[in-house]
Design an enzyme around this catalytic site. Structure first.
Site, PDB file in Angstrom:
ATOM      1  N   PRO A 179      49.772  35.602  37.680  1.00 38.81           N
ATOM      2  CA  PRO A 179      50.302  36.714  38.468  1.00 38.81           C
ATOM      3  C   PRO A 179      49.829  36.727  39.918  1.00 38.81           C
ATOM      4  CG  PRO A 179      48.649  37.480  36.912  1.00 38.81           C
ATOM      5  CD  PRO A 179      48.970  36.062  36.544  1.00 38.81           C
ATOM      6  N   ASN A 180      50.785  37.011  40.774  1.00 42.01           N
ATOM      7  CA  ASN A 180      50.594  37.220  42.211  1.00 42.01           C
ATOM      8  C   ASN A 180      50.348  35.934  42.997  1.00 42.01           C
ATOM      9  OD1 ASN A 180      50.883  40.120  42.127  1.00 42.01           O
ATOM     10  ND2 ASN A 180      48.893  40.143  41.105  1.00 42.01           N
TER      11      ASN A 180
ATOM     12  N   ARG B 106      48.967  37.172  52.356  1.00 41.31           N
ATOM     13  CA  ARG B 106      47.869  38.111  52.606  1.00 41.31           C
ATOM     14  C   ARG B 106      46.553  37.476  52.172  1.00 41.31           C
ATOM     15  NH1 ARG B 106      48.074  42.477  49.235  1.00 41.31           N
ATOM     16  NH2 ARG B 106      49.894  41.722  48.157  1.00 41.31           N
TER      17      ARG B 106
ATOM     18  N   TYR C  61      42.049  33.431  49.907  1.00 43.64           N
ATOM     19  CA  TYR C  61      42.877  32.476  49.153  1.00 43.64           C
ATOM     20  C   TYR C  61      43.433  31.325  50.005  1.00 43.64           C
ATOM     21  CZ  TYR C  61      42.669  36.114  45.617  1.00 43.64           C
ATOM     22  OH  TYR C  61      42.216  37.031  44.698  1.00 43.64           O
TER      23      TYR C  61
ATOM     24  N   ASN D 208      45.582  28.336  36.450  1.00 41.51           N
ATOM     25  CA  ASN D 208      45.059  29.419  37.273  1.00 41.51           C
ATOM     26  C   ASN D 208      45.735  30.676  36.760  1.00 41.51           C
ATOM     27  OD1 ASN D 208      44.255  31.320  39.083  1.00 41.51           O
ATOM     28  ND2 ASN D 208      44.621  30.067  40.912  1.00 41.51           N
TER      29      ASN D 208
ATOM     30  N   ALA E 257      44.496  37.160  37.642  1.00 38.07           N
ATOM     31  CA  ALA E 257      43.699  38.260  37.083  1.00 38.07           C
ATOM     32  C   ALA E 257      43.730  38.304  35.559  1.00 38.07           C
ATOM     33  CB  ALA E 257      44.180  39.584  37.676  1.00 38.07           C
TER      34      ALA E 257
ATOM     35  N   GLU F  83      40.343  25.417  33.660  1.00 39.00           N
ATOM     36  CA  GLU F  83      40.501  26.725  34.316  1.00 39.00           C
ATOM     37  C   GLU F  83      40.267  26.528  35.813  1.00 39.00           C
ATOM     38  OE1 GLU F  83      37.910  29.853  32.844  1.00 39.00           O
ATOM     39  OE2 GLU F  83      38.156  30.982  34.714  1.00 39.00           O
TER      40      GLU F  83
ATOM     41  N   HIS G  10      40.430  28.269  39.859  1.00 34.04           N
ATOM     42  CA  HIS G  10      40.549  29.401  40.788  1.00 34.04           C
ATOM     43  C   HIS G  10      40.411  28.902  42.218  1.00 34.04           C
ATOM     44  CE1 HIS G  10      40.437  32.142  37.477  1.00 34.04           C
ATOM     45  NE2 HIS G  10      39.396  31.493  37.009  1.00 34.04           N
TER      46      HIS G  10
ATOM     47  N   ARG H  43      32.296  36.976  43.834  1.00 30.84           N
ATOM     48  CA  ARG H  43      33.129  38.156  44.103  1.00 30.84           C
ATOM     49  C   ARG H  43      32.723  39.310  43.175  1.00 30.84           C
ATOM     50  NH1 ARG H  43      39.216  36.475  44.365  1.00 30.84           N
ATOM     51  NH2 ARG H  43      39.328  38.525  45.399  1.00 30.84           N
TER      52      ARG H  43
HETATM   53  O1  CA2 Z   1      40.849  32.735  43.018  1.00 29.47           O
HETATM   54  C1  CA2 Z   1      41.823  32.651  42.262  1.00 29.47           C
HETATM   55  O2  CA2 Z   1      42.557  31.666  42.193  1.00 29.47           O
HETATM   56  C2  CA2 Z   1      42.174  33.858  41.382  1.00 29.47           C
HETATM   57  O3  CA2 Z   1      42.644  33.358  40.127  1.00 29.47           O
HETATM   58  C3  CA2 Z   1      43.271  34.597  42.116  1.00 29.47           C
HETATM   59  C4  CA2 Z   1      43.664  35.921  41.462  1.00 29.47           C
HETATM   60  C5  CA2 Z   1      42.424  36.766  41.173  1.00 29.47           C
HETATM   61  O4  CA2 Z   1      42.790  37.939  40.469  1.00 29.47           O
HETATM   62  C6  CA2 Z   1      41.391  35.991  40.373  1.00 29.47           C
HETATM   63  O5  CA2 Z   1      40.264  36.825  40.184  1.00 29.47           O
HETATM   64  C7  CA2 Z   1      40.977  34.745  41.113  1.00 29.47           C
HETATM   65  C8  CA2 Z   1      44.576  36.736  42.372  1.00 29.47           C
HETATM   66  C9  CA2 Z   1      45.756  35.998  42.893  1.00 29.47           C
HETATM   67  C10 CA2 Z   1      46.433  36.903  43.874  1.00 29.47           C
HETATM   68  O6  CA2 Z   1      46.776  36.149  45.009  1.00 29.47           O
HETATM   69  C11 CA2 Z   1      47.219  36.830  46.089  1.00 29.47           C
HETATM   70  C12 CA2 Z   1      47.592  36.052  47.152  1.00 29.47           C
HETATM   71  C13 CA2 Z   1      48.047  36.646  48.298  1.00 29.47           C
HETATM   72  C14 CA2 Z   1      48.154  38.016  48.398  1.00 29.47           C
HETATM   73  C15 CA2 Z   1      47.785  38.789  47.324  1.00 29.47           C
HETATM   74  C16 CA2 Z   1      47.316  38.203  46.171  1.00 29.47           C
END
Ligand code: CA2
Length: 147
Positions: A10-11, A18, A23, A74, A77, A98, A100, A107
């Site tokens: 997701p996301n 953003r 990221y 990946n 969340a 896994e 990230h 974090r």
């Molecule tokens: O660090 C990672 O790859 C995560 O899997 C990314 C997830 C986060 O919930 C994990 O804890 C770690 C979130 C991905 C959301 O990505 C976004 C990118 C741009 C704008 C908003 C969110």
């Protein structure tokens, strides 16, 4: 030819829009391009997918059985919440790396919990988009040694 699935949760479709400090600047399509080039340089096949839905991610994991030798996941969340994803991984008995982008251990505390790690071959976290080819090398090396 060895084939792997690279699955994004997701996301991650919002990458590059953003939070570049967390990221990075790459969008998911850039990461896919890098992964495709890396797979071809290693003589491997690759499927790349993203879904915001937990059920669709589980369907991808189920469908990987008999098609792919392993999975890079990946789970976004869902990593920190999803017993269902953990069960899906355990059920297909495929090696899973896994992955990230961010270093989840540097974090918030809720990101230190992973339901994927106990059923994963290993974890790569904190190297940004460069983590994808690293995870591919780890998985392809494992598959070359263990089939
Ligand atoms: O660090 C990672 O790859 C995560 O899997 C990314 C997830 C986060 O919930 C994990 O804890 C770690 C979130 C991905 C959301 O990505 C976004 C990118 C741009 C704008 C908003 C969110």
């Amino acid at each position: 030819m060895t084939s792997i699935l690279i699955l994004n949760g997701p996301n991650l479709n919002l990458l590059g829009t953003r939070q570049p400090d967390v990221y990075g600047h790459s969008i998911l399509a850039d990461i896919e391009t890098v992964c495709r080039a890396h797979a071809s340089s290693r003589g491997a096949k690759m499927e790349f997918a993203q879904s915001n839905s937990e059920g669709a991610l589980i369907d991808h994991i189920h469908a990987a059985k008999g098609v792919h030798g392993g999975i890079i996941l990946n789970a976004g969340a869902y990593t920190h919440t999803s017993i269902a994803l953990m069960d899906a991984i355990a059920s297909v008995e495929l090696p899973v790396v896994e992955l990230h982008l961010s270093n989840v251990h540097a974090r918030e505390e809720f990101r230190h919990v992973s339901y994927i790690a106990p059923v994963a071959l290993g974890v790569i976290s904190g190297f940004g988009a460069a983590g994808y080819p690293l995870a591919m090398d780890a998985l392809l090396t494992h598959l070359a040694q263990h089939g």
